[in-house]
Write a protein that holds these residues in place. Structure first.
Motif, PDB file in Angstrom:
ATOM      1  N   LEU A  70      -5.043  10.808   4.323  1.00  0.00           N
ATOM      2  CA  LEU A  70      -4.148  10.063   5.217  1.00  0.00           C
ATOM      3  C   LEU A  70      -4.939   9.083   6.085  1.00  0.00           C
ATOM      4  O   LEU A  70      -4.564   7.912   6.233  1.00  0.00           O
ATOM      5  CB  LEU A  70      -3.417  11.074   6.099  1.00  0.00           C
ATOM      6  CG  LEU A  70      -2.054  10.692   6.621  1.00  0.00           C
ATOM      7  CD1 LEU A  70      -1.148  10.335   5.476  1.00  0.00           C
ATOM      8  CD2 LEU A  70      -1.473  11.857   7.418  1.00  0.00           C
ATOM      9  N   ALA A  81       2.264  -0.428  10.679  1.00  0.00           N
ATOM     10  CA  ALA A  81       1.793  -0.950   9.400  1.00  0.00           C
ATOM     11  C   ALA A  81       1.179   0.136   8.524  1.00  0.00           C
ATOM     12  O   ALA A  81       0.833  -0.111   7.390  1.00  0.00           O
ATOM     13  CB  ALA A  81       0.759  -2.053   9.635  1.00  0.00           C
ATOM     14  N   LEU A  82       1.043   1.359   9.061  1.00  0.00           N
ATOM     15  CA  LEU A  82       0.378   2.408   8.295  1.00  0.00           C
ATOM     16  C   LEU A  82       1.349   3.075   7.317  1.00  0.00           C
ATOM     17  O   LEU A  82       2.553   3.094   7.549  1.00  0.00           O
ATOM     18  CB  LEU A  82      -0.180   3.479   9.240  1.00  0.00           C
ATOM     19  CG  LEU A  82      -1.251   3.012  10.221  1.00  0.00           C
ATOM     20  CD1 LEU A  82      -1.777   4.201  10.994  1.00  0.00           C
ATOM     21  CD2 LEU A  82      -2.369   2.306   9.498  1.00  0.00           C
ATOM     22  N   PRO A  83       0.815   3.616   6.236  1.00  0.00           N
ATOM     23  CA  PRO A  83       1.667   4.352   5.292  1.00  0.00           C
ATOM     24  C   PRO A  83       2.036   5.720   5.835  1.00  0.00           C
ATOM     25  O   PRO A  83       1.460   6.742   5.444  1.00  0.00           O
ATOM     26  CB  PRO A  83       0.804   4.448   4.037  1.00  0.00           C
ATOM     27  CG  PRO A  83      -0.590   4.280   4.503  1.00  0.00           C
ATOM     28  CD  PRO A  83      -0.558   3.472   5.745  1.00  0.00           C
ATOM     29  N   ALA A 121      -5.144   0.394   5.225  1.00  0.00           N
ATOM     30  CA  ALA A 121      -4.060  -0.482   5.696  1.00  0.00           C
ATOM     31  C   ALA A 121      -4.577  -1.403   6.792  1.00  0.00           C
ATOM     32  O   ALA A 121      -4.338  -2.615   6.763  1.00  0.00           O
ATOM     33  CB  ALA A 121      -2.898   0.356   6.210  1.00  0.00           C
ATOM     34  N   ALA A 122      -5.327  -0.823   7.743  1.00  0.00           N
ATOM     35  CA  ALA A 122      -5.828  -1.631   8.849  1.00  0.00           C
ATOM     36  C   ALA A 122      -6.748  -2.729   8.333  1.00  0.00           C
ATOM     37  O   ALA A 122      -6.665  -3.887   8.742  1.00  0.00           O
ATOM     38  CB  ALA A 122      -6.557  -0.740   9.852  1.00  0.00           C
ATOM     39  N   ILE A 134       2.373  17.214   5.023  1.00  0.00           N
ATOM     40  CA  ILE A 134       2.036  18.011   6.210  1.00  0.00           C
ATOM     41  C   ILE A 134       3.310  18.567   6.845  1.00  0.00           C
ATOM     42  O   ILE A 134       3.382  19.747   7.200  1.00  0.00           O
ATOM     43  CB  ILE A 134       1.265  17.145   7.220  1.00  0.00           C
ATOM     44  CG1 ILE A 134      -0.039  16.680   6.586  1.00  0.00           C
ATOM     45  CG2 ILE A 134       1.009  17.908   8.488  1.00  0.00           C
ATOM     46  CD1 ILE A 134      -0.696  15.550   7.301  1.00  0.00           C
ATOM     47  N   LEU A 177      -0.118  -1.190  15.114  1.00  0.00           N
ATOM     48  CA  LEU A 177      -0.974  -0.727  14.023  1.00  0.00           C
ATOM     49  C   LEU A 177      -0.266   0.373  13.242  1.00  0.00           C
ATOM     50  O   LEU A 177      -0.196   0.335  12.012  1.00  0.00           O
ATOM     51  CB  LEU A 177      -2.302  -0.209  14.583  1.00  0.00           C
ATOM     52  CG  LEU A 177      -3.231   0.398  13.538  1.00  0.00           C
ATOM     53  CD1 LEU A 177      -3.787  -0.686  12.645  1.00  0.00           C
ATOM     54  CD2 LEU A 177      -4.363   1.170  14.184  1.00  0.00           C
ATOM     55  N   LEU A 237       0.836  -1.200   0.000  1.00  0.00           N
ATOM     56  CA  LEU A 237       0.000   0.000   0.000  1.00  0.00           C
ATOM     57  C   LEU A 237       0.875   1.255   0.000  1.00  0.00           C
ATOM     58  O   LEU A 237       0.595   2.224  -0.727  1.00  0.00           O
ATOM     59  CB  LEU A 237      -0.923  -0.009   1.227  1.00  0.00           C
ATOM     60  CG  LEU A 237      -1.838   1.202   1.385  1.00  0.00           C
ATOM     61  CD1 LEU A 237      -2.822   1.277   0.249  1.00  0.00           C
ATOM     62  CD2 LEU A 237      -2.586   1.149   2.701  1.00  0.00           C
ATOM     63  N   GLY A 259       2.903   9.245   4.170  1.00  0.00           N
ATOM     64  CA  GLY A 259       1.876  10.206   3.803  1.00  0.00           C
ATOM     65  C   GLY A 259       1.905  11.491   4.601  1.00  0.00           C
ATOM     66  O   GLY A 259       1.356  12.504   4.152  1.00  0.00           O
ATOM     67  N   VAL A 260       2.548  11.508   5.765  1.00  0.00           N
ATOM     68  CA  VAL A 260       2.591  12.760   6.525  1.00  0.00           C
ATOM     69  C   VAL A 260       3.582  13.740   5.911  1.00  0.00           C
ATOM     70  O   VAL A 260       3.654  14.895   6.329  1.00  0.00           O
ATOM     71  CB  VAL A 260       2.969  12.553   8.016  1.00  0.00           C
ATOM     72  CG1 VAL A 260       1.976  11.656   8.704  1.00  0.00           C
ATOM     73  CG2 VAL A 260       4.365  12.037   8.155  1.00  0.00           C
ATOM     74  N   ALA A 307      -6.092   6.227   4.055  1.00  0.00           N
ATOM     75  CA  ALA A 307      -5.003   5.277   3.797  1.00  0.00           C
ATOM     76  C   ALA A 307      -4.776   4.402   5.020  1.00  0.00           C
ATOM     77  O   ALA A 307      -4.578   3.188   4.905  1.00  0.00           O
ATOM     78  CB  ALA A 307      -3.724   6.024   3.435  1.00  0.00           C
ATOM     79  N   ALA A 308      -4.846   5.024   6.207  1.00  0.00           N
ATOM     80  CA  ALA A 308      -4.644   4.259   7.434  1.00  0.00           C
ATOM     81  C   ALA A 308      -5.739   3.216   7.601  1.00  0.00           C
ATOM     82  O   ALA A 308      -5.484   2.064   7.947  1.00  0.00           O
ATOM     83  CB  ALA A 308      -4.621   5.206   8.633  1.00  0.00           C
TER      84      ALA A 308
END
Lengths: 299, 379
Positions: free
Chosen positions: A269, B225-227, A276-277, B234, B222, A233, B230-231, A272-273
């Motif tokens: 964002l 595992a997040l992208p 992913a979850a 910001i 968690l 992803l 992307g921050v 996207a999170a």
């Protein structure tokens, strides 16, 4: 086991998580107020509003149109507006963009898992490949491959390949690695005593593979797939950046950053999170179902 | 003779070399239509030697180190002959040329296969072998890349040959150095140290509260595992175009893997070991520094390794969202736009070398600090 004990267990596990999540949201609100306050004071000064209450200041800082840090409810509102209220076919629908990202994620993930498994099979069965290729498989990940994303997109575009495939290619490159490493471990996980047993049956290498190595590597496959789908992803989102913000969650991020639409960035964002979850959870559910059918589920 | 990979490779080398004699090396040249192998001196020598060594390997006349040396020398002389024959502006490469390429490649694979089969008890020899085989593999990737790209006349816009990339690196050292300073020395290193440090410190701070641990561990898992990349937009908005915004992205990306791994590591000391510390009347901090932190080191180094890759990715991707006119991510995205693909590859090569060195340095430090761990002792 009575339901009551279950509930207690659940509370004991979920309680701390809920408290920490609430704390994060509280901190988020405080940060939003503090970060947005200077701009709001400027706005008041320009509008010549002198006597404003603290309550009014807080209310206004959490409802700006282009805040430095949007408050959580603004993000939720934006997501609601762009998913439920917009038609799915609309260019502004976040569902449309999520779908674009999801499709290249899935294609890249499937290709990467297939490639990673094939590589692992070759490595396990051939000593030369094991010794010569394994170090390069590891080295391939010390290269910041996402940096090559624009190159791959542009080059593949030049020879007429566009759309889904270049993005899926980047996801594939990122996701094959955990699968290869995990599967090499998994295919080697049968104990020597089991391999010897297969030999006493005079099993062919083919039979050893399908009846012993492959089944015992399945738990490893799923563990690697969880990592692979998450990183796939990331690959899909980043590979959408150099295509010039056409579609996808990465494109939303880029467009948002061009036009200073912070709420749009944050909603992409959060989306996207969520994605992913959901994806990681789905792999986890599939893992449990498959292992149960194979009689390997840990209770 | 049984059908093993070795015999297949030896036969492939023999057939490939013989093919070089039979079918034309060039087709559709300037003056003639087809050119056979005879005017190409070096290729002729290589084809002859390849036939001889392949026959020797098949017939088992030559064995051991002598055969290995012969295979090695012939394969690499072949690579040299093939690449230098590309230099003269001739016609298109014919099937004979590719047949010789196959022969050289099969010989090189035979070398790798034989080297991989060497068993040695000597530590130093093992170490050398562990380096030599992948080095051979990597070198042949480059050789085949060079031959295929130039032999098929693939336009440099698509894929430049390694020699062109090397030349580009040699001529643009100052630019590369400036980018290296901006991206690696400032954004990556500072972000990496701060992010990993913060993760470590927070993990130790919340170590005493099991409530916070139980709350943070699932969330940390968690978030890992997040992208998080992307921050980047910001952070660029908040901290400006220069390196602090990139360092901020790196901090956020490296924080959670470190936090989660350190927490797992601190929990890894067994009850027996803790009881022993208790019988010594060790205080919390003594137990932490003398037992639990050392016990957590393998986990911490694991996070450091994961983070070394993440940090590079974070810094480079963050540069796609806006930078001053220097930096590796900036250079890659602008040179792609100007179709200077060899410059892009030069940056990629530098990123690869920097990434590998970074990783290697951490792996070496790990060997020094966790010499007692089974995974290190065993090797």
């Amino acid at each position: 086991m009575t339901p009551r004990v279950d509930l207690q267990k659940f509370l004991a596990r979920a309680g701390p998580v809920v408290v920490v999540v609430l704390a994060i949201f509280t901190l988020w609100y405080i940060a939003a107020v503090l970060l947005n306050a200077p701009a709001q004071r400027d706005a008041y000064a320009r509008a010549k509003v002198v006597d404003y209450s603290t309550g009014q200041l807080i209310a206004d800082t959490t409802s700006q149109r282009r805040p430095v840090l949007p408050a959580p409810h603004q993000v939720v509102e934006e997501i609601y507006k762009t998913t439920v209220l917009k038609k799915v076919t609309s260019k502004r629908s976040l569902i449309h963009h999520s779908w674009v990202t999801l499709s290249s994620t899935m294609l890249g993930f499937l290709l990467g898992t297939a490639l990673g498994t094939l590589l692992a099979v070759a490595i396990v069965h051939n000593r030369t490949l094991d010794k010569s290729m394994m170090p390069w498989v590891i080295a391939s990940q010390t290269i910041p491959i996402l940096a090559i994303a624009p190159l791959i997109i542009v080059v593949l575009n030049a020879i007429g390949i566009q759309g889904l495939l270049p993005k899926a290619f980047i996801s594939m490159y990122l996701s094959f690695f955990p699968v290869t490493v995990g599967m090499v471990k998994g295919l080697r996980s049968p104990e020597i005593i089991h391999l010897d047993l297969m030999r006493t049956y005079s099993a062919s290498p083919w039979d050893v593979f399908w009846k012993l190595r492959w089944p015992s590597s399945v738990p490893y496959l799923f563990t690697s797939m969880k990592v692979a789908i998450a990183i796939s992803l990331v690959g899909a989102i980043v590979s959408e950046l150099p295509t010039g913000a056409v579609a996808g969650l990465g494109a939303r991020l880029l467009a948002g950053s061009y036009y200073g639409q912070t709420i749009q960035i944050w909603s992409a964002l959060v989306m996207a999170a969520l994605l992913a979850a959901i994806l990681v959870t789905l792999v986890g559910v599939a893992n449990k179902a498959v292992l149960r059918r194979m009689g390997m589920a840990s209770t | 003779m049984t059908l093993t990979l070795r015999s297949v490779l030896a036969v492939a080398a023999l057939v490939g070399a013989l093919g070089g004699f039979i079918v034309p090396i060039e087709i559709g040249g300037a003056d003639t239509d087809r050119v056979m192998i005879w005017p190409h001196g070096a290729l002729l020598v290589f084809a002859g030697l390849a036939v001889l060594t392949a026959m020797a390997a098949i017939s088992d006349r030559l064995r051991g180190p002598l055969l290995l040396a012969a295979l090695f020398l012939v394969a690499h002389f072949g690579a040299y002959a093939l690449i230098s024959s590309l230099g003269d502006e001739a016609g298109k490469r014919g099937p004979g040329f590719w047949s010789l390429v196959v022969a050289a490649w099969a010989l090189a694979w035979l070398v790798a296969d034989r080297v991989a089969a060497i068993e040695s008890r000597d530590r130093l020899k093992q170490r050398l072998l562990a380096i030599a085989i992948p080095a051979l593999f990597g070198m042949w990737i480059l050789i085949l890349w060079e031959i295929i790209v130039r032999g098929f006349d693939i336009p440099a816009v698509l894929l430049p040959p390694p020699s062109a990339i090397g030349a580009r690196i040699a001529t643009s050292v100052p630019t590369l150095w400036a980018d290296f300073q901006q991206t690696i020395l400032k954004a990556v290193l500072i972000g990496y140290i701060l992010g990993c440090g913060a993760g470590l410190v927070v993990a130790i701070l919340i170590d005493r509260s099991s409530f916070l641990q139980r709350g943070l561990l699932p969330i940390g898992n968690l978030v890992s595992a997040l992208p998080i990349v992307g921050v980047a937009p910001i952070m660029v908005m908040w901290f400006g175009f220069d390196w602090p915004s990139k360092a901020a992205v790196v901090i956020i990306m490296t924080f959670f893997p470190m936090l989660v791994n350190t927490m797992a590591g601190l929990a890894s000391a067994s009850a027996m070991q803790r009881d022993l510390m208790k019988t010594y009347a060790a205080s919390y901090w003594q137990t932490l520094f003398k037992l639990r932190l050392p016990e957590a080191l393998p986990f911490i180094f694991n996070a450091l390794k994961i983070n070394s890759t993440l940090a590079l990715i974070g810094a480079i991707v963050a540069e796609f969202f806006g930078t001053p006119i220097v930096g590796m991510g900036f250079r890659i995205s602008t040179e792609v736009g100007r179709m200077n693909i060899d410059m892009v590859w030069a940056e990629i090569a530098m990123a690869a070398v920097a990434g590998s060195l970074f990783y290697g340095a951490i792996a070496l430090t790990e060997r020094v600090f966790t010499f007692w761990h089974p995974s290190i002792r065993g090797s």
